[in-house]
Design a protein around this motif. Sequence first.
Motif, mmCIF file in Angstrom:
data_model
loop_
_atom_site.group_PDB
_atom_site.id
_atom_site.type_symbol
_atom_site.label_atom_id
_atom_site.label_comp_id
_atom_site.label_asym_id
_atom_site.label_seq_id
_atom_site.Cartn_x
_atom_site.Cartn_y
_atom_site.Cartn_z
ATOM 1 N N GLY A 255 3.301 -14.157 0.588
ATOM 2 C CA GLY A 255 4.666 -14.049 1.103
ATOM 3 C C GLY A 255 5.370 -12.923 0.373
ATOM 4 N N PHE A 256 6.714 -12.911 0.429
ATOM 5 C CA PHE A 256 7.495 -11.905 -0.280
ATOM 6 C C PHE A 256 8.243 -12.573 -1.425
ATOM 7 C CE2 PHE A 256 6.732 -9.603 3.595
ATOM 8 C CZ PHE A 256 6.629 -8.281 3.168
ATOM 9 N N GLY A 257 8.141 -11.951 -2.608
ATOM 10 C CA GLY A 257 8.836 -12.484 -3.764
ATOM 11 C C GLY A 257 10.327 -12.220 -3.709
ATOM 12 N N ALA A 317 -4.058 -5.655 -5.011
ATOM 13 C CA ALA A 317 -2.891 -4.937 -5.509
ATOM 14 C C ALA A 317 -2.680 -3.635 -4.758
ATOM 15 C CB ALA A 317 -3.044 -4.662 -7.006
ATOM 16 N N ALA A 318 -3.768 -2.912 -4.494
ATOM 17 C CA ALA A 318 -3.660 -1.617 -3.818
ATOM 18 C C ALA A 318 -3.027 -1.746 -2.441
ATOM 19 C CB ALA A 318 -5.037 -0.968 -3.712
ATOM 20 N N VAL A 319 -3.425 -2.760 -1.681
ATOM 21 C CA VAL A 319 -2.871 -2.892 -0.337
ATOM 22 C C VAL A 319 -1.458 -3.458 -0.371
ATOM 23 C CG1 VAL A 319 -3.765 -5.221 0.148
ATOM 24 C CG2 VAL A 319 -3.409 -3.602 2.028
ATOM 25 N N LEU A 320 -1.177 -4.374 -1.277
ATOM 26 C CA LEU A 320 0.167 -4.955 -1.317
ATOM 27 C C LEU A 320 1.215 -3.927 -1.731
ATOM 28 C CD1 LEU A 320 -0.323 -8.550 -2.790
ATOM 29 C CD2 LEU A 320 -0.284 -7.800 -0.406
ATOM 30 N N LEU A 321 0.811 -2.981 -2.565
ATOM 31 C CA LEU A 321 1.768 -1.962 -3.008
ATOM 32 C C LEU A 321 2.162 -1.001 -1.894
ATOM 33 C CD1 LEU A 321 0.305 -1.205 -6.550
ATOM 34 C CD2 LEU A 321 2.537 -2.234 -6.042
ATOM 35 N N THR A 322 1.452 -1.029 -0.779
ATOM 36 C CA THR A 322 1.797 -0.161 0.357
ATOM 37 C C THR A 322 2.709 -0.868 1.359
ATOM 38 O OG1 THR A 322 -0.089 -0.834 1.754
ATOM 39 C CG2 THR A 322 -0.474 0.923 0.142
ATOM 40 N N ILE A 323 2.969 -2.144 1.164
ATOM 41 C CA ILE A 323 3.771 -2.929 2.114
ATOM 42 C C ILE A 323 5.188 -3.074 1.580
ATOM 43 C CG2 ILE A 323 4.005 -5.172 3.254
ATOM 44 C CD1 ILE A 323 0.962 -5.461 3.040
ATOM 45 N N THR A 324 6.153 -2.791 2.411
ATOM 46 C CA THR A 324 7.549 -2.889 2.004
ATOM 47 C C THR A 324 8.259 -3.994 2.780
ATOM 48 O OG1 THR A 324 8.191 -1.199 3.625
ATOM 49 C CG2 THR A 324 7.669 -0.463 1.381
ATOM 50 N N ASP A 325 9.262 -4.530 2.160
ATOM 51 C CA ASP A 325 10.075 -5.581 2.776
ATOM 52 C C ASP A 325 10.915 -4.976 3.900
ATOM 53 O OD1 ASP A 325 11.603 -7.767 3.372
ATOM 54 O OD2 ASP A 325 12.721 -7.779 1.481
ATOM 55 N N GLN A 326 10.738 -5.483 5.121
ATOM 56 C CA GLN A 326 11.476 -4.986 6.280
ATOM 57 C C GLN A 326 12.700 -5.849 6.611
ATOM 58 O OE1 GLN A 326 10.535 -2.035 7.770
ATOM 59 N NE2 GLN A 326 9.104 -1.990 6.039
ATOM 60 N N LEU A 332 1.100 -11.712 5.699
ATOM 61 C CA LEU A 332 0.414 -10.749 4.846
ATOM 62 C C LEU A 332 -1.084 -11.026 4.707
ATOM 63 C CD1 LEU A 332 2.972 -10.486 1.896
ATOM 64 C CD2 LEU A 332 2.676 -8.910 3.810
ATOM 65 N N VAL A 333 -1.550 -12.150 5.218
ATOM 66 C CA VAL A 333 -2.937 -12.557 4.976
ATOM 67 C C VAL A 333 -3.927 -11.561 5.560
ATOM 68 C CG1 VAL A 333 -4.665 -14.344 5.371
ATOM 69 C CG2 VAL A 333 -2.311 -14.981 4.844
#
Length: 385
Positions: A255-257, A317-326, A332-333
């Motif tokens: 999810g999003f923190g 970590a690499a893929v999550l760092l490319t996703i931004t909160d919209q 995200l799974v």
Amino acid sequence: MSTSTPLRTALIGVALAATALVPLQGTALAAPSGTGTAATTASASSSSVSGIEDATALALARSLSDPDWSREVRRAALAAGSVGLGTLADDATASAGRRLAARITAADRGVAAAKGLGSGAGSLLRLGLADASMKGRLASGAAPLVAAAPSDDDGAATFTAYDSRGAAHELPLDSATDRPVYLVDIDGAKAVAEGLKVIDKTLESKGLNLPAPSAGAGLSAASGIDTTRIDSVRLGDVEEPFFKGDAEIFTLVTGFGKDGKPRVDTVEMPYLNKEDTTYYPGQVLVNWSDYKYDMADAVMMEDDGDTDYQALAKAIAAVLLTITDQGAYIPLVDALLNAIPTNWWTDDPDYVESWYTLARSSSGQRNGAAGNGWMTVSPYHVPEL
């Protein structure tokens, strides 16, 4: 917010279907005189978990030519479902067992390194019978074979076992053998517990999964935290063949923190080890105080052996760092699992089940997206002390 695409579709290139297997059987085919192992181990890297297991199985098999040591191993195998191989060798009174101890210690270090666990994981290799039905034959004095625990994901119809001369025997996976078979395997529960720590630490080091900011003095003593609790859970297939014992299940919650960054929380589930069995854990699955939105996803997986947790953590970590909160919840799974290169898995961690859009208010039975399991959940408030 879209939840129309089931996770199983996204996993076609990631998770392999496990083969349904029944107890071992068959006639051993002795390899040519000499080492008898080159052809059977050529495809296994000596630095991979499967390669280390195979080399250890061969060394152990040859050591059983010492009758005193063979009796010690037999007693241990009959007394317990599985025994730590390092402990067994360290406590040996027979000379062959003592000579094997240093090799087992080195093999344990190699397994930890291959799985990205570091030096603190301790002893991971274990030994047990391939099936409990073999106890009678072992107790009556039948000479055992020794094998590395076969992979359930490589599509092979046979696996290799060794006798005390070091000769290789090809045994079928779909029927029982006339001889007892010791399996050299990994302590999966211990490996998962250590591996999830690696994932947690790596994500934190990348600035992800950071603790939520404190609410400060305005937090009342009665406020506590809101969670989603698993009241019961049942899986139809834990993707684990009989000869590998209990499954090692873990769940990744995404999810999003509070900081707007994606997060992945790891959940160890050591009790969830048999298929077609209902468990009542009362386990917290989601701690909503760590999440920005009232939605999260969960995916269950089963660790099958060669999982490199350090590499897995870096990929996540690499893929999550490319996703931004919209500004709205998005699943995200799919992104998380698609980040894992398939060549990192020799014996793939099997996809077991997944749940999209678990809400803070979710209650009752929730069926998994793949139709392989369900869980009943309920909101659970944990008051502050």
